[in-house]
Write a protein that holds these residues in place. Structure first.
Motif, PDB file in Angstrom:
ATOM      1  N   ARG A  80      -0.660  -1.079  -2.225  1.00 53.51           N
ATOM      2  CA  ARG A  80      -1.569   0.032  -1.910  1.00 53.51           C
ATOM      3  C   ARG A  80      -1.290   1.221  -2.827  1.00 53.51           C
ATOM      4  N   GLN A  81      -0.017   1.474  -3.117  1.00 54.30           N
ATOM      5  CA  GLN A  81       0.331   2.562  -4.032  1.00 54.30           C
ATOM      6  C   GLN A  81      -0.208   2.290  -5.433  1.00 54.30           C
ATOM      7  N   VAL A  82      -0.146   1.034  -5.870  1.00 50.78           N
ATOM      8  CA  VAL A  82      -0.667   0.671  -7.186  1.00 50.78           C
ATOM      9  C   VAL A  82      -2.166   0.909  -7.248  1.00 50.78           C
ATOM     10  N   ILE A  83      -2.878   0.533  -6.207  1.00 52.61           N
ATOM     11  CA  ILE A  83      -4.333   0.720  -6.186  1.00 52.61           C
ATOM     12  C   ILE A  83      -4.682   2.203  -6.282  1.00 52.61           C
ATOM     13  N   VAL A  84      -3.982   3.030  -5.521  1.00 53.94           N
ATOM     14  CA  VAL A  84      -4.249   4.470  -5.557  1.00 53.94           C
ATOM     15  C   VAL A  84      -3.872   5.050  -6.924  1.00 53.94           C
TER      16      VAL A  84
END
Length: 221
Positions: A80-84
């Protein structure tokens, strides 16, 4: 001017190498070496630093391109951090995020999943954005921007460019502006004046929320 500046210009390359070697050998002090060569201590330290860096590079073990440098624990939270991060830092599109995860990680992700992750991050950010005290803002800049056909009400502190209002709404009338400005007032926002264009809803909403607080017209935005 530092002592020995003129000498540093004329000191040949071989002399600089010898100076660096003497420093690394540690047989004489920096002050003594600077005096012998007619240069500043700062210059001596610079040559020693260059030589030390060169030695470190020479004796560092070679790393193959396919050698593992480190490993990451890939969790759902990390993904999720990578997507953001891809969206906000790298300015990636939704499809770009999908391709990145598919091609580099072998992970199939749909456009809907990317959207849901970003919406969840937005909700978390909204909670954080509602915490700061706005009483220090003396001049507010208000405007209406658009995401496609959706109006976005925006408010920025003129001094710091801190964005205290950025919300997508179905309407940009006086009631909508007034509600958001009242919410901001509860967090301490009561500027000396604001600057905005001639938008009727914007100005009427401010008057309804803040009474006689002046709203000066801008000439360019």
């Amino acid at each position: 001017m530092d002592r020995g500046v003129g000498a540093t210009v004329g000191l040949p390359e071989s002399g600089r190498k010898e100076l660096a070697i003497q420093v690394l050998a540690g047989c004489e002090t920096i002050s003594d070496l600077a005096a012998q060569h007619g240069v500043s201590r700062k210059f001596v330290y610079q040559q020693a630093h260059k030589a030390s860096a060169a030695l470190n590079d020479a004796f560092s073990p070679a790393v193959r391109d396919d050698e593992v440098l480190f490993e990451l624990a890939v969790t759902k939270t990390w993904l999720r951090q990578v997507i953001v991060a891809l969206t906000l830092i790298c300015r990636s599109s939704y499809r770009g995020v999908v391709e990145f995860l598919r091609d580099l990680l072998g992970l199939p992700v749909s456009l809907g999943q990317v959207h849901n992750v970003l919406q969840a991050a937005t909700r978390q950010a909204s909670v954080v954005n509602d915490e700061p005290d706005l009483s220090g803002i003396r001049v507010g800049l208000h405007d209406e921007i658009f995401q496609g056909a959706t109006p976005v009400l925006a408010g920025v502190d003129a001094a710091s460019t801190y964005c205290y209002l950025l919300v997508a709404e179905q309407h940009r009338d006086a009631d909508t502006w007034g509600v958001h400005l009242l919410d901001a007032a509860e967090r301490g926002l009561r500027p000396d004046y604001t600057i905005a264009d001639a938008g009727q809803g914007l100005r009427a909403g401010q008057h309804a929320a803040w009474g006689d607080t002046p709203c000066h017209g801008d000439v360019f935005h």
